[in-house]
Design a protein around this motif. Structure first.
Motif, PDB file in Angstrom:
ATOM      1  N   GLU A   1       0.810  -1.170  -0.125  1.00  0.00           N
ATOM      2  CA  GLU A   1       0.250  -0.070  -0.004  1.00  0.00           C
ATOM      3  C   GLU A   1       0.861   1.276   0.020  1.00  0.00           C
ATOM      4  OE1 GLU A   1      -3.322  -0.068  -0.245  1.00  0.00           O
ATOM      5  OE2 GLU A   1      -3.194  -1.606  -0.491  1.00  0.00           O
ATOM      6  N   PRO A   2       0.239   2.299  -0.531  1.00  0.00           N
ATOM      7  CA  PRO A   2       1.394   3.499  -0.544  1.00  0.00           C
ATOM      8  C   PRO A   2       1.389   3.917   0.800  1.00  0.00           C
ATOM      9  CG  PRO A   2      -0.749   3.826  -1.738  1.00  0.00           C
ATOM     10  CD  PRO A   2      -0.890   2.734  -1.279  1.00  0.00           C
TER      11      PRO A   2
ATOM     12  N   ARG B   1       5.791   2.972  -2.910  1.00  0.00           N
ATOM     13  CA  ARG B   1       5.102   1.608  -3.190  1.00  0.00           C
ATOM     14  C   ARG B   1       6.368   0.902  -3.061  1.00  0.00           C
ATOM     15  NH1 ARG B   1      -0.283   0.735  -4.197  1.00  0.00           N
ATOM     16  NH2 ARG B   1      -1.535   2.649  -4.741  1.00  0.00           N
TER      17      ARG B   1
END
Length: 131
Positions: free
Chosen positions: A3-4, A80
């Motif tokens: 996930e970012p 990411r």
């Protein structure tokens, strides 16, 4: 892929050139700080890894300077990442001011011995990287 991850950056006077624009090399500092924070948040103790004769080394950076950041700007480094095989770790990083893309980079890091030889990251540590 992860996930970012978000990492905040404020542009200080020391980050800029005489025109008040962020000096190009400082974007590499910003994305390095974000990667270091990710390593820490994943519970990877780089001092302990060094004692095991394992270090992370950046082997490639592909960078695009899209716009300029200026003195006083509040930026976000979005990252990411994913493991690519037993040795490489890939980071896709963007520096944003709000929704405006300022800088982006694709960074490859590798695990090596302190003597400079490629080294597999132990499976338990590699699982934390998403690979």
């Amino acid at each position: 892929m992860s996930e970012p991850h978000s990492f905040p950056v404020t542009v200080y006077y020391e980050d800029t050139d005489m025109a008040g624009i962020v000096y190009y090399a400082n974007y590499l500092r910003y994305i390095e700080r974000a990667r270091s924070t990710i390593v820490e948040e994943l519970g990877l103790d780089q001092r302990a890894m060094r004692e095991m004769d394992i270090v992370f080394v950046v082997t490639r950076v592909e960078a695009d300077y899209v716009s300029s950041a200026r003195l006083g700007d509040r930026l976000t480094v979005q990252t990411r990442h994913y493991a690519k095989g037993p040795v490489r770790w890939i980071f896709e990083q963007e520096v944003l001011r709000g929704d405006t893309l300022i800088f982006k980079a694709l960074v490859t890091a590798a695990t090596m011995s302190t003597g400079g030889k490629p080294m597999r990251l132990p499976a338990e540590l590699r699982s934390r990287l998403g690979g």
